[in-house]
Design a protein around this motif. Structure first.
Motif, mmCIF file in Angstrom:
data_model
loop_
_atom_site.group_PDB
_atom_site.id
_atom_site.type_symbol
_atom_site.label_atom_id
_atom_site.label_comp_id
_atom_site.label_asym_id
_atom_site.label_seq_id
_atom_site.Cartn_x
_atom_site.Cartn_y
_atom_site.Cartn_z
ATOM 1 N N MET A 1 -13.725 37.448 61.188
ATOM 2 C CA MET A 1 -13.674 36.036 60.996
ATOM 3 C C MET A 1 -13.238 35.298 62.028
ATOM 4 N N THR A 2 -13.965 34.006 62.167
ATOM 5 C CA THR A 2 -13.631 33.002 63.447
ATOM 6 C C THR A 2 -12.782 32.117 63.106
ATOM 7 N N ASP A 3 -11.826 31.915 63.586
ATOM 8 C CA ASP A 3 -10.981 30.735 63.349
ATOM 9 C C ASP A 3 -11.202 29.757 64.570
ATOM 10 N N LEU A 4 -11.223 28.455 64.228
ATOM 11 C CA LEU A 4 -11.529 27.460 65.415
ATOM 12 C C LEU A 4 -10.600 26.267 65.155
ATOM 13 N N LYS A 5 -9.762 25.856 66.181
ATOM 14 C CA LYS A 5 -8.764 25.084 66.354
ATOM 15 C C LYS A 5 -8.940 23.821 67.166
ATOM 16 N N VAL A 6 -8.875 22.695 66.644
ATOM 17 C CA VAL A 6 -8.878 21.554 67.435
ATOM 18 C C VAL A 6 -7.561 20.750 67.785
ATOM 19 N N THR A 7 -7.182 20.660 69.032
ATOM 20 C CA THR A 7 -5.824 20.211 69.119
ATOM 21 C C THR A 7 -6.127 18.974 70.156
ATOM 22 N N ARG A 8 -5.358 17.952 70.387
ATOM 23 C CA ARG A 8 -5.294 16.891 70.972
ATOM 24 C C ARG A 8 -4.266 17.128 72.273
ATOM 25 N N ASP A 10 -3.015 15.315 75.407
ATOM 26 C CA ASP A 10 -2.578 14.084 76.036
ATOM 27 C C ASP A 10 -2.665 14.205 77.502
ATOM 28 N N ALA A 11 -1.946 15.251 78.048
ATOM 29 C CA ALA A 11 -1.832 15.714 79.277
ATOM 30 C C ALA A 11 -2.975 15.642 80.092
ATOM 31 N N GLU A 12 -3.866 16.378 79.475
ATOM 32 C CA GLU A 12 -5.489 16.547 79.948
ATOM 33 C C GLU A 12 -6.395 15.596 79.720
ATOM 34 N N SER A 13 -6.095 14.632 78.788
ATOM 35 C CA SER A 13 -6.785 13.283 78.218
ATOM 36 C C SER A 13 -8.116 14.069 77.698
ATOM 37 N N ARG A 14 -7.754 15.058 76.535
ATOM 38 C CA ARG A 14 -9.025 15.576 75.906
ATOM 39 C C ARG A 14 -8.571 16.411 74.798
ATOM 40 N N TYR A 15 -9.720 16.453 73.757
ATOM 41 C CA TYR A 15 -9.350 17.350 72.418
ATOM 42 C C TYR A 15 -10.001 18.668 72.921
ATOM 43 N N GLU A 16 -9.198 19.820 72.647
ATOM 44 C CA GLU A 16 -9.970 21.219 73.060
ATOM 45 C C GLU A 16 -9.842 21.909 71.675
ATOM 46 N N LEU A 17 -11.044 22.693 71.852
ATOM 47 C CA LEU A 17 -11.309 23.659 70.659
ATOM 48 C C LEU A 17 -10.808 24.965 71.299
ATOM 49 N N HIS A 18 -10.160 25.910 70.539
ATOM 50 C CA HIS A 18 -9.562 27.029 70.743
ATOM 51 C C HIS A 18 -10.262 27.738 69.799
ATOM 52 N N LEU A 19 -10.892 29.091 69.927
ATOM 53 C CA LEU A 19 -11.275 30.111 69.163
ATOM 54 C C LEU A 19 -10.577 31.317 69.135
ATOM 55 N N THR A 20 -10.545 31.925 67.837
ATOM 56 C CA THR A 20 -10.125 33.285 67.644
ATOM 57 C C THR A 20 -10.764 33.921 66.762
ATOM 58 N N ASP A 21 -11.257 35.113 67.363
ATOM 59 C CA ASP A 21 -12.177 36.035 66.557
ATOM 60 C C ASP A 21 -11.960 37.497 66.899
ATOM 61 N N GLU A 22 -12.476 38.513 66.696
ATOM 62 C CA GLU A 22 -12.344 39.865 66.873
ATOM 63 C C GLU A 22 -12.339 40.174 68.291
ATOM 64 N N THR A 23 -12.846 39.527 69.179
ATOM 65 C CA THR A 23 -12.797 39.812 70.688
ATOM 66 C C THR A 23 -12.105 38.488 71.398
ATOM 67 N N HIS A 24 -11.792 37.375 70.775
ATOM 68 C CA HIS A 24 -11.168 36.210 71.610
ATOM 69 C C HIS A 24 -10.019 35.797 70.801
ATOM 70 N N ASP A 25 -8.842 35.570 71.739
ATOM 71 C CA ASP A 25 -7.624 35.212 71.043
ATOM 72 C C ASP A 25 -7.342 33.857 71.624
ATOM 73 N N GLY A 26 -7.582 32.832 70.725
ATOM 74 C CA GLY A 26 -7.195 31.256 71.271
ATOM 75 C C GLY A 26 -7.917 31.021 72.786
ATOM 76 N N VAL A 27 -9.188 31.603 72.897
ATOM 77 C CA VAL A 27 -9.842 31.141 74.004
ATOM 78 C C VAL A 27 -10.282 29.908 74.005
ATOM 79 N N LEU A 28 -10.165 28.811 75.170
ATOM 80 C CA LEU A 28 -10.683 27.499 75.039
ATOM 81 C C LEU A 28 -12.246 27.679 75.087
ATOM 82 N N ALA A 29 -12.895 27.092 73.923
ATOM 83 C CA ALA A 29 -14.179 27.475 73.932
ATOM 84 C C ALA A 29 -14.998 26.163 74.199
ATOM 85 N N GLY A 30 -14.181 24.932 74.105
ATOM 86 C CA GLY A 30 -14.625 23.586 74.557
ATOM 87 C C GLY A 30 -13.673 22.463 74.394
ATOM 88 N N TRP A 31 -14.076 21.315 75.036
ATOM 89 C CA TRP A 31 -13.423 20.089 74.992
ATOM 90 C C TRP A 31 -14.170 18.576 74.905
#
Length: 115
Positions: A1-8, A10-31
């Protein structure tokens, strides 16, 4: 199962999407980068890691970032083509959009000025 979490981030002035699945643990997948001003936010660029393109990651990032901006009450200025396209195709509850070169519009009723 894939978990996608979007957070703001402010220090980097961006919204970040972190992905967790069988092979990734909270990896930054996009912004989505932004420039914040009082009551307005310019979305300038959206980047998705090539490893995650074509999997809907950008759509989740755009949806969640835009929903957060609408909840905060800021006017959205979609400079980034990906964000602009997402806004044209999807309703974001409560969002006020100031299309570059146009009059601010309520995204729920495109083409009509907000009341």
């Amino acid at each position: 199962m894939t978990d996608l979490k979007v957070t703001r981030n402010d220090a980097e002035s961006r919204y970040e999407l972190h992905l967790t699945d069988e092979t990734h643990d909270g990896v930054l997948a996009g912004w989505a980068a932004f420039d914040q001003a009082p009551g307005r936010i310019r979305l300038t660029e959206t980047v998705v890691d090539p490893a995650f393109r074509g999997k809907g990651v950008g759509t989740v990032l755009a949806s969640d970032a835009l929903a957060d901006i609408a909840r905060r009450g800021d006017t959205i200025v979609p400079v980034c083509p990906f964000i602009a396209d997402h806004l044209r195709k999807n309703e974001i509850a409560g969002a006020i959009v100031d299309w570059p070169g146009d009059t601010p519009l309520d995204s729920a009723t495109q083409g009509e000025s907000p009341a």
